[in-house]
Design a protein around this motif. Structure first.
Motif, PDB file in Angstrom:
ATOM      1  N   THR A  43       3.454  28.077 -12.936  1.00  0.00           N
ATOM      2  CA  THR A  43       2.432  28.290 -13.970  1.00  0.00           C
ATOM      3  C   THR A  43       1.022  28.013 -13.446  1.00  0.00           C
ATOM      4  O   THR A  43       0.043  28.156 -14.171  1.00  0.00           O
ATOM      5  N   ASP A 102       2.576  15.979  -6.238  1.00  0.00           N
ATOM      6  CA  ASP A 102       3.383  17.068  -6.785  1.00  0.00           C
ATOM      7  C   ASP A 102       4.793  16.543  -7.098  1.00  0.00           C
ATOM      8  O   ASP A 102       5.242  15.570  -6.493  1.00  0.00           O
ATOM      9  N   LEU A 156      -7.664  31.870 -12.440  1.00  0.00           N
ATOM     10  CA  LEU A 156      -6.576  31.267 -13.217  1.00  0.00           C
ATOM     11  C   LEU A 156      -6.418  31.998 -14.555  1.00  0.00           C
ATOM     12  O   LEU A 156      -7.353  32.053 -15.351  1.00  0.00           O
ATOM     13  N   PHE A 157      -5.242  32.525 -14.790  1.00  0.00           N
ATOM     14  CA  PHE A 157      -5.033  33.329 -15.999  1.00  0.00           C
ATOM     15  C   PHE A 157      -4.066  32.663 -16.974  1.00  0.00           C
ATOM     16  O   PHE A 157      -3.131  31.969 -16.559  1.00  0.00           O
ATOM     17  N   ASN A 185       6.820  19.013 -13.942  1.00  0.00           N
ATOM     18  CA  ASN A 185       7.519  19.960 -14.824  1.00  0.00           C
ATOM     19  C   ASN A 185       7.893  19.277 -16.142  1.00  0.00           C
ATOM     20  O   ASN A 185       8.344  19.936 -17.078  1.00  0.00           O
TER      21      ASN A 185
HETATM   22  N1  LIG Z   1      -2.023  30.838 -14.255  1.00  0.00           N
HETATM   23  C1  LIG Z   1      -2.078  31.488 -13.085  1.00  0.00           C
HETATM   24  N2  LIG Z   1      -3.090  32.323 -12.804  1.00  0.00           N
HETATM   25  C2  LIG Z   1      -3.145  32.963 -11.639  1.00  0.00           C
HETATM   26  N3  LIG Z   1      -2.209  32.864 -10.655  1.00  0.00           N
HETATM   27  C3  LIG Z   1      -1.178  32.041 -10.875  1.00  0.00           C
HETATM   28  C4  LIG Z   1      -1.054  31.313 -12.084  1.00  0.00           C
HETATM   29  N4  LIG Z   1       0.086  30.597 -12.032  1.00  0.00           N
HETATM   30  C5  LIG Z   1       0.627  30.835 -10.833  1.00  0.00           C
HETATM   31  N5  LIG Z   1      -0.130  31.710 -10.138  1.00  0.00           N
HETATM   32  C6  LIG Z   1       0.180  32.231  -8.780  1.00  0.00           C
HETATM   33  O1  LIG Z   1       1.494  31.814  -8.462  1.00  0.00           O
HETATM   34  C7  LIG Z   1       1.492  30.984  -7.298  1.00  0.00           C
HETATM   35  C8  LIG Z   1       2.469  29.844  -7.494  1.00  0.00           C
HETATM   36  O2  LIG Z   1       1.967  28.973  -8.497  1.00  0.00           O
HETATM   37  P1  LIG Z   1       1.890  27.401  -8.304  1.00  0.00           P
HETATM   38  O3  LIG Z   1       2.440  27.002  -6.975  1.00  0.00           O
HETATM   39  O4  LIG Z   1       0.515  26.930  -8.606  1.00  0.00           O
HETATM   40  O5  LIG Z   1       2.893  26.933  -9.426  1.00  0.00           O
HETATM   41  P2  LIG Z   1       3.270  25.467  -9.868  1.00  0.00           P
HETATM   42  O6  LIG Z   1       3.005  25.373 -11.334  1.00  0.00           O
HETATM   43  O7  LIG Z   1       2.587  24.478  -9.016  1.00  0.00           O
HETATM   44  O8  LIG Z   1       4.832  25.468  -9.634  1.00  0.00           O
HETATM   45  P3  LIG Z   1       5.839  24.261  -9.219  1.00  0.00           P
HETATM   46  O9  LIG Z   1       6.110  23.475 -10.476  1.00  0.00           O
HETATM   47  O10 LIG Z   1       7.061  24.989  -8.757  1.00  0.00           O
HETATM   48  O11 LIG Z   1       5.181  23.460  -8.142  1.00  0.00           O
HETATM   49  C9  LIG Z   1       0.046  30.527  -7.122  1.00  0.00           C
HETATM   50  O12 LIG Z   1      -0.266  30.307  -5.756  1.00  0.00           O
HETATM   51  C10 LIG Z   1      -0.747  31.663  -7.707  1.00  0.00           C
HETATM   52  O13 LIG Z   1      -0.937  32.678  -6.737  1.00  0.00           O
END
Ligand SMILES: Nc1ncnc2c1ncn2[C@@H]1O[C@H](COP(=O)(O)OP(=O)(O)OP(=O)(O)O)[C@@H](O)[C@H]1O
Length: 234
Positions: A87, A151, A50-51, A189
């Motif tokens: 994110t 979610d 996680l970055f 969100n």
């Molecule tokens: N902070 C992060 N560090 C590393 N990879 C990330 C990060 N944020 C997103 N990703 C990558 O992007 C992909 C999509 O992110 P994710 O589905 O977790 O977003 P979300 O915040 O849940 O979005 P949504 O609000 O649309 O559901 C993840 O599966 C991961 O591979």
């Protein structure tokens, strides 16, 4: 070996296998399998995968490892993750689930609900409410350490959020079921604009992203929660 002796020996092994939970859990997924969690393994996972989310990493590591190591928590663990799409909210939920149950999101003890998919019709709210409550009750009765991930909370009907709220409180039990070991993760969100504003303000004043403290975000999120009825933060 005589067939009868072999049969008796096999029956003995099977009885032992079924009646001795630890042995059974070596071969099948068990609710009790992960009553402990490796804080180091969770930290390693968060650090390596996680970055750009120093606040989330710290809060999640402390909250999840502290909660799991507490044999008698007073209330379930409730995590509310906020931010723009992409994110990492779902991503981090997956990391949490995998660190508690080997099967991660596929575990029988991890339940994912997506508001627009599972509760799409406003006219069915009463039905959804009953179904959701009996789903939560049934699963926590079967496994106290159940994980529920919701979610799109910002798109969830306020009535459904109210249906979940009793399970998040300090009750020893509700109708004979204790929810104190369960984990609820809410993804939303809502508040994303305020989070971005805070990050932008820090950037404009020449500060590092890592200098942002949780209290800077808490204020932003509480204002946003006040203005948004679709949140568990209210
Ligand atoms: N902070 C992060 N560090 C590393 N990879 C990330 C990060 N944020 C997103 N990703 C990558 O992007 C992909 C999509 O992110 P994710 O589905 O977790 O977003 P979300 O915040 O849940 O979005 P949504 O609000 O649309 O559901 C993840 O599966 C991961 O591979």
């Amino acid at each position: 070996v005589e067939p009868i002796s072999l049969g008796l020996a096999l029956a003995g092994v099977l009885t032992g296998y079924i009646s001795y939970p630890r042995l059974y859990c070596l071969f099948a997924e068990c609710c009790s399998q992960k009553q402990s969690l490796s804080r180091d393994a969770l930290q390693k996972d968060l650090d390596s995968k996680l970055f750009g989310q120093h606040l989330a990493k710290k809060v999640i590591l402390n909250a999840v490892s502290g909660f799991i190591s507490n044999p008698k928590p007073k209330k379930p663990l409730t995590l509310s993750l906020h931010g723009w799409t992409g994110t990492g909210k779902n991503f981090v939920s997956k990391i949490i689930a995998e660190n508690i149950y080997e099967g991660g999101l596929n575990s029988d003890y991890v339940h994912l609900f997506v508001a627009t998919l599972h509760f799409p019709h406003v006219s069915n709210i009463t039905l959804y409410k009953d179904q959701l409550q009996s789903w939560i009750r049934g699963n926590v009765s079967a496994c106290a350490r159940s994980i529920f991930i919701f979610d799109e909370m910002d798109k969830m009907h306020a009535g459904l959020i109210d249906a979940i709220k009793p399970y998040l409180d300090y009750y020893d039990n509700l109708d004979g079921v204790s929810y104190q070991k369960a984990i609820f993760v809410f993804l939303s969100n809502a508040g994303a604009e305020r989070i971005t504003d805070v990050a932008l303000d820090f950037w404009r004043s020449g500060k590092q992203r890592e200098e942002i403290k949780l209290r800077d975000m808490e204020h932003a999120l509480s204002v946003s929660a006040f203005n948004n009825k679709n949140t568990v933060l209210q």
